[in-house]
Design a protein around this motif. Structure first.
Motif, PDB file in Angstrom:
ATOM      1  N   SER B 367      -1.807  16.948   5.122  1.00 29.64           N
ATOM      2  CA  SER B 367      -0.788  16.001   4.688  1.00 29.64           C
ATOM      3  C   SER B 367      -1.435  14.710   4.208  1.00 29.64           C
ATOM      4  CB  SER B 367       0.161  15.734   5.861  1.00 29.64           C
ATOM      5  OG  SER B 367       1.031  14.709   5.519  1.00 29.64           O
ATOM      6  N   CYS B 371      -1.122  13.173   0.552  1.00 26.05           N
ATOM      7  CA  CYS B 371      -0.480  11.862   0.403  1.00 26.05           C
ATOM      8  C   CYS B 371      -1.379  10.887  -0.334  1.00 26.05           C
ATOM      9  CB  CYS B 371      -0.093  11.291   1.768  1.00 26.05           C
ATOM     10  SG  CYS B 371       1.253  12.184   2.523  1.00 26.05           S
ATOM     11  N   LEU B 392       3.190  20.027   4.814  1.00 25.26           N
ATOM     12  CA  LEU B 392       4.129  18.907   4.673  1.00 25.26           C
ATOM     13  C   LEU B 392       4.714  18.517   6.015  1.00 25.26           C
ATOM     14  CD1 LEU B 392       6.122  19.931   1.506  1.00 25.26           C
ATOM     15  CD2 LEU B 392       4.514  18.054   1.714  1.00 25.26           C
ATOM     16  N   CYS B 393       4.922  17.218   6.177  1.00 19.54           N
ATOM     17  CA  CYS B 393       5.557  16.741   7.390  1.00 19.54           C
ATOM     18  C   CYS B 393       6.433  15.550   7.010  1.00 19.54           C
ATOM     19  CB  CYS B 393       4.509  16.322   8.412  1.00 19.54           C
ATOM     20  SG  CYS B 393       3.430  15.045   7.799  1.00 19.54           S
ATOM     21  N   SER B 396       4.704  12.945   4.928  1.00 20.34           N
ATOM     22  CA  SER B 396       4.488  13.273   3.522  1.00 20.34           C
ATOM     23  C   SER B 396       5.764  13.107   2.722  1.00 20.34           C
ATOM     24  CB  SER B 396       3.952  14.692   3.323  1.00 20.34           C
ATOM     25  OG  SER B 396       3.960  15.437   4.481  1.00 20.34           O
TER      26      SER B 396
END
Lengths: 297, 625
Positions: B367, B371, B392-393, B396
């Motif tokens: 991530s 980013c 992805l989290c 992000s």
């Protein structure tokens, strides 16, 4: 001196008795099935475990043995729907669920609910209805968990006596609770019970307990004492003798069903409700006979 | 004796030469390539067949770890990817059965819809995959064969890969490699009946119990269905057979696809010697700048990166941000790492469309890496594809929302590990026109918030979004806020009733594409489908799959009001008669696809008759036996 010996014997018995309470062996069910379709002239070769409009399954998973019976409601035939399709698919789906481990042994109603949901996921539009009875033995905890929707059911026999039995669920005479999928135009008119309406129970079992799971074709034609008589003849716990006993029970019920003068439990119940009838009740008969034994691989 | 020596010396000479060449190019690879080539050139391994040193092991899949899509419901075992685990249920029978694994789409139909995304330039011709699945087996083996049991419309498998990582280990190693065992073109078997697909696979230098199968069902007539995948292999590493004539493939001597891995390890070339170049390049440098840019724009990404190393002029062209306005990293998902992104960063200042779907497999991209890439390159981003990006989290999503305010397209399909809170940031992207949330965990409040603020939405995919409790509320919100909606996918949206559908039909009159497949709570008797047809004259695609209540009146209304219909699916209804189907075919001259599978009144004879009357329409009828 003697009192010491007798006291010692008492203590020894108590200790050994106490030890044998905690049985850490795994149990399992040795099951055989037998049945008769109502219309033996049909002669359609169905996949095994289907007797007329009835269907059943026997499955096992890592932690449990599961059996089930389903009685397809014959009334659908009048509308051009094959009643055995629904009961057969329901049992096949339950079997698949068990084999893939998608169930919790202590929640047999969950098996019914998930299986019913899976029936609705089929692309082919399935129609019909059936009763259902699921019996799960949890191998480690030695508990039998059951779920029953409708008038199929089970008996647990220990020492020649019935210690547990299921209750019939009926809306009114000859109309049991049933799982159903109706065509959309008739959705309001068709009786459809939710799987959550099933009766469930759990109890401990012991080695040597006999569990008889069957559709109403058996229970409506053979009273308990006759069934117990047949079960007394069961000597061994091997598969062949269980198969033999299941066969003889089913055969006897089949013969009684077509006896016009015999006062069957069905006729008795009808008379109690004001209908003056006699004789057996020709119906599909499915019998699953199991014995609780020690688990061997 | 002497011929033997010459053969051996030839063999070693070639191997050593390859070792030299590979050593100068990319140290990070180590001697892996050399070892692999040496093994490959030793020819087929002998001694396999049950009595080998480890014996051959045959395994069914133990667990399905990941996949890009499937036909069935989440938590179901009908037509879902989880059916691939274990022994086959259907094979060798053929047909459309519930116990198989089915992908969500087939053919080219979805690419013809208004909701399809524009293709990316620079997609390598060898990359065909549209869907994938990953399987774990019990025991790592050196594979000798992979057998795919296809039970319906076979021919979709285009690539099989193996991973060096054991998914069941407690301590995963840091270097994870994916090797291609086999790759091919999308094909179509002559009959739709079942077959066992067992392509010749390459030899692997490491044991594996993690396979990835990529498919493309573009040429197929109907959904392909897979029953099981068998991995055959040996526990012990196969011995090199030195006495065999080394088979040297001409392709081995040139740079193959392995160089794609080198993207992340580009080094800028040393300064060129201008005098040297001037005499030899045939006035190439006299060409106008724009022309060289045009020539270079046809290269695939790895070639572009390699070309940048050749000389200063081409380095200038290949690193020009104008070449990186569209970036498709999906074909290189196996090789892409944070370092690769960092290297591409300086070139991507003008990035507008980014396809990073499937990347980040097993931690290669994190991530943070993504980013930081976005923070540098994301300001002008218009389209972002992040399908199956499990790195992805919430953080992000927050970065995406902050750095890409002008984002118009966002694809988060099958990002099923993304936490529900992350979707609240999507509502900040108020310019969104296309949003795909297929198989995500988005919740009702976040979705309603998105619909409130993203009023420019034209294409919305909420297929299999199981966390949303009440689709009627969603439909009402769409009708009020997203009136420009042109396509809506509500596949398996269980709680939608005629109330919500009615409001949707009134509010979103520009709808051209509507997928209401498996929405069992819609009843035709309420008149909702007829109302829908009357309100949406622009309708081009209408899927009413497995809605058992669709009847003749609905089709008649569609025939009367929706002349632009092209794709129709009425699978599984008993109440549609051949005459109303014929009327629909007559009234809608643009029809291309009609799926009448499991419609009991429409049998194969009717289908044949209608196909001969309307040859431009593909009338689909599935079968179970």
């Amino acid at each position: 001196m003697f009192s010491v010996i007798s006291y010692g014997r008492l203590v020894a018995r108590a200790v050994i008795g106490g030890l044998s309470q905690t049985d850490s062996r795994d149990y399992s069910l040795v099951t055989a099935s037998f049945g008769f379709g109502k219309d033996f002239r049909k002669g359609i070769l169905k996949k095994g475990m289907c007797y007329g409009d009835d269907a059943c399954f026997i499955a096992r998973h890592k932690s449990a043995d599961v059996l089930g019976v389903a009685d397809g409601v014959g009334g659908w035939r009048d509308y051009g729907v094959d009643p055995s399709q629904f009961s057969g698919t329901l049992m096949r789906t339950c079997e698949r669920l068990v084999k893939e481990g998608r169930f919790i042994p202590s929640n047999p109603v969950g098996i019914l609910t998930t299986s019913y949901y899976e029936l609705l996921q089929n692309k082919a539009p399935l129609l019909g209805s059936s009763t259902a009875c699921i019996v799960v033995l949890d191998r480690q905890s030695h508990r039998l968990h059951t779920a029953n929707l409708g008038d199929s059911g089970f008996l647990v026999v220990r020492g020649g006596e019935v210690v547990h039995r299921s209750d019939e669920q009926q809306h009114y005479f000859n109309t049991p609770f049933q799982l159903s999928i109706a065509p959309p135009e008739a959705a309001g008119a068709v009786l459809s019970d939710s799987p959550d309406a099933a009766d469930s129970s759990s109890f401990d079992v012991q080695i040597g307990d006999i569990i008889l799971t069957a559709t109403d074709g058996l229970f409506d034609n053979m009273p308990d004492y006759m069934i117990l008589q047949e079960l007394k003849k069961l000597k061994n716990t091997n598969y062949e003798s269980i198969q033999q006993t299941a066969k003889s029970i089913a055969e006897q019920a089949h013969v009684l069903a077509y006896d016009p003068n015999y006062m069957s439990p069905f006729a008795q119940f009808a008379c109690d409700n004001g209908l003056n009838v006699r004789g057996g009740k020709p119906d599909d008969i499915t019998v699953l006979l199991s014995i609780v034994a020690e688990y061997t691989d | 004796m002497f011929p033997m020596l010459t053969l051996l010396s030839m063999f070693y000479y070639i191997c050593l030469r390859r070792r030299c060449r590979s050593g100068s190019r990319s140290e990070a690879l180590g001697s892996r390539r050399a070892v692999e080539l040496a093994q490959r050139s030793s020819g087929p391994v002998g001694g396999i067949g049950g009595s080998g040193s480890g014996g051959e092991l045959e395994q069914y899949a133990k667990e399905v770890l990941d996949f890009s899509s499937h036909y069935g419901s989440e938590n179901s075992m009908s037509y879902t990817m989880w059916n691939l685990a274990g022994a086959p249920n259907v094979y060798p029978s053929s047909g459309d059965f519930t116990q198989t694994a089915v992908f969500r789409t087939y053919g080219h139909w979805w690419e013809q819809c208004p909701s399809a995304r524009a293709p990316y330039r620079r997609t390598p011709r060898s990359f065909h995959s549209t869907d994938f699945l990953e399987l774990a087996f019990e025991e790592p083996v050196y594979p000798t064969a992979v057998e795919v049991l296809e039970t319906y419309h076979p021919g979709a498998v285009v690539q099989i890969l193996a991973c060096s990582l054991n998914p069941f280990t407690q301590n995963p190693p840091t270097d994870v490699r994916w090797e291609v065992l086999w790759s091919g073109e999308p094909s179509k078997a002559p009959t739709p009946h079942s077959r066992q697909f067992s392509p010749t696979i390459r030899h692997l230098s490491f044991p594996t119990n993690l396979l990835r199968v990529e498919v493309n069902s573009g040429l197929l007539e109907y959904y392909t269905e897979l029953d099981a995948i068998i991995l055959r292999g040996v526990r012990e590493r196969p011995m090199l057979a030195l006495y065999k004539m080394p088979l040297i493939d001409m392709n081995d001597l040139s740079d193959g696809e392995d160089d794609a891995v080198a993207i992340g390890n580009q080094r800028f070339p040393p300064a060129g010697d201008d005098k040297h170049n001037n005499t030899g390049n045939g006035y190439f440098d006299k060409l106008p700048y724009e022309l060289i840019q045009l020539i270079v724009s046809h290269l695939t990404l790895p070639d572009l990166c390699r070309l940048a190393q050749s000389c200063k002029l081409l380095q200038q062209h290949c690193c020009d941000p104008l070449q990186y306005q569209q970036l498709s990293l999906q074909p290189y998902w196996a090789a892409l790492t944070d370092a690769s992104l960092a290297h591409l960063q300086p070139r991507c200042a003008l990035l507008q469309r980014l396809n990073a779907s499937w990347t980040g497999n097993r931690g290669a991209v994190t991530s943070n890496g993504f980013c930081s890439f976005l923070k540098v390159c994301g300001a002008g981003l218009v389209s972002l594809e992040l399908s199956c990006c499990h790195f992805l989290c919430e953080a992000s999503m927050e970065v995406i929302a902050q750095t890409c305010p002008g984002l118009q397209e966002l694809n988060l399909a099958s990002c099923d590990r993304l936490q529900p809170q992350a979707f609240s940031h999507v509502s900040k992207l108020t310019s969104l026109r296309r949003l795909v949330l297929y198989r995500t965990k988005v919740e009702q409040t976040a979705l309603l918030s998105i619909l409130t603020f993203c009023t420019e939405l034209q294409h919305l995919n909420l297929g299999s979004c199981v966390r949303i409790q009440d689709y009627d509320v969603v439909a009402s919100m769409l009708a009020v806020r997203c009136r420009r909606l042109r396509s809506l996918d509500l596949w398996r949206c269980g709680s939608l009733t005629e109330r919500g559908l009615g409001e949707l039909a009134l509010g979103c009159g520009r709808l051209e594409e509507l997928d209401l497949g498996w929405c069992s709570t819609l009843q035709s008797s309420s008149g909702c489908f007829q109302h829908l047809a009357r309100c949406l004259p622009r309708l081009r695609k209408l899927f009413l799959t497995a809605n058992r209540s669709v009847c003749d009146q609905d089709l008649d209304q569609m025939a009367a009001c929706c002349p632009k219909l092209q794709h129709v699916d009425i699978l599984g209804t008993r109440m549609v008669s051949p005459s109303s189907l014929k009327k629909l075919l007559q009234s809608c001259p643009e029809l291309k696809l009609v799926d009448v599978s499991f419609c009991s009144q429409i049998d194969t004879r009717v289908v044949q008759e209608l196909t001969s009357l309307f040859p431009n329409v593909a009338i689909k009828k599935s079968f179970t036996q």
